[in-house]
Design an enzyme around this catalytic site. Structure first.
Site, PDB file in Angstrom:
ATOM      1  N   TYR A  36      -1.449  -0.926  10.530  1.00  0.00           N
ATOM      2  CA  TYR A  36      -1.633  -1.258   9.102  1.00  0.00           C
ATOM      3  C   TYR A  36      -0.440  -0.738   8.300  1.00  0.00           C
ATOM      4  O   TYR A  36       0.136  -1.459   7.476  1.00  0.00           O
ATOM      5  CB  TYR A  36      -2.942  -0.633   8.616  1.00  0.00           C
ATOM      6  N   SER A  75       0.849  -1.197   0.000  1.00  0.00           N
ATOM      7  CA  SER A  75       0.000   0.000   0.000  1.00  0.00           C
ATOM      8  C   SER A  75       0.880   1.240   0.000  1.00  0.00           C
ATOM      9  O   SER A  75       2.007   1.214   0.525  1.00  0.00           O
ATOM     10  CB  SER A  75      -0.892   0.026   1.242  1.00  0.00           C
TER      11      SER A  75
HETATM   12  N1  LIG Z   1      -8.751  -0.506  -1.242  1.00  0.00           N
HETATM   13  C1  LIG Z   1      -7.711   0.284  -1.047  1.00  0.00           C
HETATM   14  O1  LIG Z   1      -7.836   1.524  -1.016  1.00  0.00           O
HETATM   15  C2  LIG Z   1      -6.334  -0.306  -0.869  1.00  0.00           C
HETATM   16  C3  LIG Z   1      -5.244   0.569  -0.942  1.00  0.00           C
HETATM   17  C4  LIG Z   1      -3.969   0.052  -0.778  1.00  0.00           C
HETATM   18  C5  LIG Z   1      -3.785  -1.284  -0.558  1.00  0.00           C
HETATM   19  N2  LIG Z   1      -4.852  -2.124  -0.485  1.00  0.00           N
HETATM   20  C6  LIG Z   1      -4.562  -3.534  -0.235  1.00  0.00           C
HETATM   21  O2  LIG Z   1      -5.085  -4.283  -1.309  1.00  0.00           O
HETATM   22  C7  LIG Z   1      -5.452  -5.587  -0.850  1.00  0.00           C
HETATM   23  C8  LIG Z   1      -6.898  -5.866  -1.233  1.00  0.00           C
HETATM   24  O3  LIG Z   1      -7.682  -4.842  -0.654  1.00  0.00           O
HETATM   25  P1  LIG Z   1      -9.211  -4.587  -1.048  1.00  0.00           P
HETATM   26  O4  LIG Z   1      -9.398  -3.122  -1.017  1.00  0.00           O
HETATM   27  O5  LIG Z   1      -9.592  -5.359  -2.242  1.00  0.00           O
HETATM   28  O6  LIG Z   1      -9.898  -5.178   0.260  1.00  0.00           O
HETATM   29  P2  LIG Z   1     -11.302  -5.913   0.481  1.00  0.00           P
HETATM   30  O7  LIG Z   1     -12.290  -5.432  -0.536  1.00  0.00           O
HETATM   31  O8  LIG Z   1     -11.594  -5.730   1.918  1.00  0.00           O
HETATM   32  O9  LIG Z   1     -10.951  -7.457   0.166  1.00  0.00           O
HETATM   33  C9  LIG Z   1     -10.032  -8.138   0.974  1.00  0.00           C
HETATM   34  C10 LIG Z   1      -9.798  -9.522   0.405  1.00  0.00           C
HETATM   35  O10 LIG Z   1      -8.873 -10.185   1.292  1.00  0.00           O
HETATM   36  C11 LIG Z   1      -9.473 -11.389   1.750  1.00  0.00           C
HETATM   37  N3  LIG Z   1      -9.094 -11.670   3.139  1.00  0.00           N
HETATM   38  C12 LIG Z   1      -9.114 -10.821   4.198  1.00  0.00           C
HETATM   39  N4  LIG Z   1      -8.732 -11.477   5.315  1.00  0.00           N
HETATM   40  C13 LIG Z   1      -8.478 -12.746   4.937  1.00  0.00           C
HETATM   41  C14 LIG Z   1      -8.055 -13.910   5.639  1.00  0.00           C
HETATM   42  N5  LIG Z   1      -7.820 -13.891   6.966  1.00  0.00           N
HETATM   43  N6  LIG Z   1      -7.888 -15.052   4.942  1.00  0.00           N
HETATM   44  C15 LIG Z   1      -8.118 -15.093   3.603  1.00  0.00           C
HETATM   45  N7  LIG Z   1      -8.543 -14.041   2.885  1.00  0.00           N
HETATM   46  C16 LIG Z   1      -8.721 -12.875   3.553  1.00  0.00           C
HETATM   47  C17 LIG Z   1     -10.958 -11.152   1.669  1.00  0.00           C
HETATM   48  O11 LIG Z   1     -11.615 -12.408   1.629  1.00  0.00           O
HETATM   49  P3  LIG Z   1     -13.037 -12.651   2.398  1.00  0.00           P
HETATM   50  O12 LIG Z   1     -13.987 -11.681   1.783  1.00  0.00           O
HETATM   51  O13 LIG Z   1     -13.357 -14.072   2.125  1.00  0.00           O
HETATM   52  O14 LIG Z   1     -12.786 -12.339   3.839  1.00  0.00           O
HETATM   53  C18 LIG Z   1     -11.058 -10.346   0.360  1.00  0.00           C
HETATM   54  O15 LIG Z   1     -11.035 -11.201  -0.761  1.00  0.00           O
HETATM   55  C19 LIG Z   1      -5.195  -5.600   0.651  1.00  0.00           C
HETATM   56  O16 LIG Z   1      -3.941  -6.183   0.924  1.00  0.00           O
HETATM   57  C20 LIG Z   1      -5.193  -4.123   1.002  1.00  0.00           C
HETATM   58  O17 LIG Z   1      -4.434  -3.869   2.161  1.00  0.00           O
HETATM   59  C21 LIG Z   1      -6.126  -1.662  -0.629  1.00  0.00           C
END
Ligand SMILES: NC(=O)c1ccc[n+]([C@@H]2O[C@H](COP(=O)([O-])OP(=O)(O)OC[C@H]3O[C@@H](n4cnc5c(N)ncnc54)[C@H](OP(=O)(O)O)[C@@H]3O)[C@@H](O)[C@H]2O)c1
Length: 244
Positions: free
Chosen positions: A153, A139
């Site tokens: 985080y 991130s």
């Molecule tokens: N969105 C942003 O603004 C942003 C910015 C920078 C970085 N990121 C990073 O990008 C990545 C994806 O983020 P996102 O925004 O797509 O988040 P999200 O919509 O909350 O999705 C998170 C994903 O991770 C899975 N996950 C969470 N905990 C888990 C666990 N204990 N075991 C297995 N799977 C798990 C979830 O699966 P389930 O639904 O089955 O729990 C879901 O598929 C993350 O690493 C996040 O830190 C996001």
């Protein structure tokens, strides 16, 4: 025309929704056979599988449990016979100001955002050879947090930059690249829901909008593909100018 990832096998940790689901779709479109893990979103995982021809493999595996992560790698290799691409996408953000962070929340973020990444890679590279690709979704908060309440985080995402550099050194001689994709604010379930905060975040982005999950997936596909073989140990920012 041959697709860029044809004959490749990919595992996406955390692929049921958001950026992870977009990565599953994109790697599948680019010709890879894809497995992905999820933990709580069973219905969304089923919908994703049903939506893709040839159907990816959905594996229920909690990233907080290193053995479950390693079993998911083994299941992928058993099912598809090989593994070429690992994408560590699963991540959690539990907000908390310095006085409020509990040991349980600290440990959970470290377990999912950091420990799982290392042990997935350790298991995956046993099956990878020359041309193997390891990509982790970090991130921009590794470089600039911007808002209070996300110290742990940010710590976990900053750790991914160091892990990526160290593993690039370990795995370079084996022809495996290791990279870190650092998205800025992206429109997923993780984006802020409070309208005032959402507007504040948007106003800090040079392009004036949040990223889309498919845009992050596009960079992952490039790093997974044949044109990125000389990129390793890098953290690549994709943030619409949030850090500019
Ligand atoms: N969105 C942003 O603004 C942003 C910015 C920078 C970085 N990121 C990073 O990008 C990545 C994806 O983020 P996102 O925004 O797509 O988040 P999200 O919509 O909350 O999705 C998170 C994903 O991770 C899975 N996950 C969470 N905990 C888990 C666990 N204990 N075991 C297995 N799977 C798990 C979830 O699966 P389930 O639904 O089955 O729990 C879901 O598929 C993350 O690493 C996040 O830190 C996001």
């Amino acid at each position: 025309m041959t697709k860029p990832l044809s004959r490749k096998v990919a595992l996406v940790a955390g692929g049921s929704r958001g950026i992870g689901a977009a990565i599953v779709r994109r790697l599948h479109t680019d010709g890879a056979a894809v497995a992905f893990t999820y933990i709580s979103s069973a219905a969304r995982a089923e919908d994703l599988v049903a939506s893709l021809e040839g159907q990816p493999l959905a594996i229920k595996a909690d990233s907080a449990d290193p053995e479950a992560v390693q079993r998911a790698v083994a299941t992928t290799v058993e099912h598809f016979g090989r593994l070429d691409i690992l994408v560590n996408n699963a991540g959690i953000l539990i907000h908390g100001m310095v006085d409020d962070v509990s040991v349980a929340d600290f440990d959970k973020m470290v377990a999912v955002n950091m420990r799982a990444v290392f042990f997935a890679i350790q298991a995956a590279v046993r099956s990878m050879g020359e041309g193997g690709r390891v990509i982790t979704i970090g991130s921009v908060v590794a470089d600039r947090t911007g808002f209070p309440g996300s110290s742990i985080y940010s710590m976990t995402k900053a750790a991914i930059t160091g892990l990526t550099r160290g593993l690039a050194r370990d795995l370079g001689p084996r022809g495996i690249t290791v990279n870190n994709v650092q998205p800025g604010p992206t429109a997923t379930d993780m984006a802020p829901t409070d309208p005032a905060l959402a507007e504040k975040v948007r106003s800090l982005i040079a392009l004036g909008r949040l990223g889309e999950d498919r845009e992050i997936a596009g960079l992952v596909a490039y790093l997974a593909g044949p044109d990125s073989g000389f990129i390793t140990g890098s953290s690549l920012t994709i943030d619409g100018g949030y850090l500019a």
